[in-house]
Motif scaffolding. Sequence first.
Motif, short mmCIF file in Angstrom:
data_model
loop_
_atom_site.label_atom_id
_atom_site.label_comp_id
_atom_site.label_asym_id
_atom_site.label_seq_id
_atom_site.Cartn_x
_atom_site.Cartn_y
_atom_site.Cartn_z
N ASN A 81 34.30 27.94 12.83
CA ASN A 81 35.66 28.05 13.35
C ASN A 81 36.54 28.74 12.33
O ASN A 81 36.55 28.36 11.16
CB ASN A 81 36.19 26.66 13.65
CG ASN A 81 35.28 25.90 14.58
OD1 ASN A 81 35.01 26.35 15.68
ND2 ASN A 81 34.78 24.76 14.13
N THR B 297 43.94 36.15 15.72
CA THR B 297 42.76 35.94 16.56
C THR B 297 41.96 34.78 15.98
O THR B 297 42.07 34.48 14.80
CB THR B 297 41.88 37.20 16.63
OG1 THR B 297 41.50 37.58 15.31
CG2 THR B 297 42.61 38.36 17.30
N TYR B 298 41.17 34.17 16.85
CA TYR B 298 40.44 33.00 16.40
C TYR B 298 38.99 33.03 16.88
O TYR B 298 38.66 33.72 17.85
CB TYR B 298 41.12 31.72 16.88
CG TYR B 298 41.07 31.54 18.39
CD1 TYR B 298 42.07 32.06 19.20
CD2 TYR B 298 40.02 30.85 18.99
CE1 TYR B 298 42.01 31.91 20.57
CE2 TYR B 298 39.96 30.70 20.36
CZ TYR B 298 40.97 31.23 21.15
OH TYR B 298 40.90 31.09 22.51
N THR B 299 38.19 32.27 16.20
CA THR B 299 36.81 31.99 16.60
C THR B 299 36.65 30.49 16.59
O THR B 299 36.99 29.84 15.60
CB THR B 299 35.80 32.62 15.61
OG1 THR B 299 36.02 34.02 15.53
CG2 THR B 299 34.38 32.36 16.06
N TYR C 202 37.34 24.39 22.97
CA TYR C 202 38.63 24.87 23.44
C TYR C 202 39.73 24.33 22.54
O TYR C 202 40.20 23.22 22.72
CB TYR C 202 38.83 24.42 24.89
CG TYR C 202 37.73 24.91 25.79
CD1 TYR C 202 36.65 24.10 26.12
CD2 TYR C 202 37.73 26.22 26.25
CE1 TYR C 202 35.62 24.56 26.91
CE2 TYR C 202 36.71 26.69 27.05
CZ TYR C 202 35.65 25.86 27.37
OH TYR C 202 34.64 26.32 28.15
N ALA D 14 44.52 27.66 27.75
CA ALA D 14 44.58 29.08 28.07
C ALA D 14 45.78 29.39 28.97
O ALA D 14 46.09 28.63 29.89
CB ALA D 14 43.29 29.52 28.74
N TYR E 245 48.58 31.90 24.62
CA TYR E 245 47.18 31.56 24.38
C TYR E 245 46.34 32.44 25.30
O TYR E 245 46.30 32.23 26.51
CB TYR E 245 46.99 30.08 24.71
CG TYR E 245 45.69 29.44 24.35
CD1 TYR E 245 44.45 30.07 24.52
CD2 TYR E 245 45.68 28.13 23.88
CE1 TYR E 245 43.28 29.43 24.21
CE2 TYR E 245 44.51 27.48 23.58
CZ TYR E 245 43.31 28.12 23.75
OH TYR E 245 42.13 27.48 23.45
N LYS F 136 42.72 33.36 26.16
CA LYS F 136 41.33 32.97 25.96
C LYS F 136 40.41 34.19 26.03
O LYS F 136 39.43 34.29 25.28
CB LYS F 136 40.93 31.95 27.03
CG LYS F 136 39.54 31.37 26.86
CD LYS F 136 39.26 30.36 27.97
CE LYS F 136 37.82 29.88 27.91
NZ LYS F 136 37.50 28.99 29.05
N GLU F 137 40.74 35.14 26.88
CA GLU F 137 39.84 36.29 27.08
C GLU F 137 39.76 37.19 25.85
O GLU F 137 38.74 37.83 25.62
CB GLU F 137 40.28 37.10 28.31
CG GLU F 137 41.65 37.74 28.22
CD GLU F 137 42.78 36.79 28.60
OE1 GLU F 137 42.53 35.58 28.75
OE2 GLU F 137 43.92 37.27 28.73
N THR F 138 40.86 37.21 25.08
CA THR F 138 40.87 38.01 23.85
C THR F 138 40.87 37.13 22.60
O THR F 138 40.96 37.66 21.48
CB THR F 138 42.10 38.92 23.81
OG1 THR F 138 43.28 38.13 23.97
CG2 THR F 138 42.04 39.99 24.89
N THR F 139 40.74 35.84 22.77
CA THR F 139 40.80 34.83 21.69
C THR F 139 41.93 35.15 20.73
O THR F 139 41.75 35.30 19.51
CB THR F 139 39.46 34.71 20.94
OG1 THR F 139 39.12 35.96 20.32
CG2 THR F 139 38.36 34.26 21.86
N SER F 140 43.14 35.26 21.29
CA SER F 140 44.29 35.66 20.48
C SER F 140 45.48 34.75 20.74
O SER F 140 45.57 34.09 21.80
CB SER F 140 44.66 37.12 20.77
OG SER F 140 45.10 37.26 22.10
#
Lengths: 113, 112
Positions: free
Chosen positions: A2, A24-26, A30, A53, A66, A68-72
Motif C-alpha cells: 500500500n 495517486t494510490y496503490t 478499498y 468511490a 475519490y 477508483k478507476e484512476t486510483t487518484s
Amino acid sequence: GNSVTQMEGPVTLSEEAFLTINCTYTATGYPSLFWYVQYPGEGLQLLLKATKADDKGSNKGFEATYRKETTSFHLEKGSVQVSDSAVYFCALRLIQGAQKLVFGQGTRLTINP
Amino acid sequence: EAQVTQNPRYLITVTGKKLTVTCSQNMNHEYMSWYRQDPGLGLRQIYYSMNVEVTDKGDVPEGYKVSRKEKRNFPLILESPSPNQTSLYFCASSLLETDTQYFGPGTRLTVL
C-alpha cells in the motif's frame, strides 16, 4: 504493498491562481482517502476526506474526488490565498488495517501575493 | 480545549543518551500513534496503541519503545538514540470508530 504518491514539490503560485496537487494510490482493498495540511510550525490537520468511490470531499474551498478507476484523489482549489501556504499530505487508511494511515511524501505549497 | 500535547518541542541530544518524548491527549481517545517525518518520505508510523496496555509495531519501530499505561498518555522512548533518529516526531490520537486523527504539534529531535 500500500502506498501513496504525490506530485513533487515545491509548488509556487500567485494569489488567486488555480491549484491542483496530484495524488495517486496503490492499495489492497478499498481505502478511505484523506488530505492533511501542515501549516508552518504546526502538526497536521485533516483538510478533507472521502470514504468510497466517487465521493467528493471538500473544505475551505478545497475539493478532491475519490476516483477508483484512476486510483487518484487530486486536491484542487479554484483561487488560492497566501494563507494556503503549507505542506499538503495525501493519505490512505485501509479499513481492515484499523486506524493506520499511509502518507505520501508531502507537497510544499507557497502562494505569493 | 481538545488537543494532543507533546514535550519537549525541541531536543538536541547525543548518541546513546536515553530520552523520552511525552504525548498526552484529553479527548478520551482509544487509539494513539507515533510517526516520524523525514524529507521526501512523508510520515511513517513507528508504533501505535489501540487501548491501554495494547501496543504494536508500525512500519519503522527499530530503536524505539512505547508504553500505554494510561489512556491519555503514550510516551516514545529512545533507549540509545543514534543520528539516524534525527527527525520530526508527531503523536496522533483518534477514536477507534472515526476516521479523523488529531496530531500534536511535533517534536524536533537532533541526535549528534
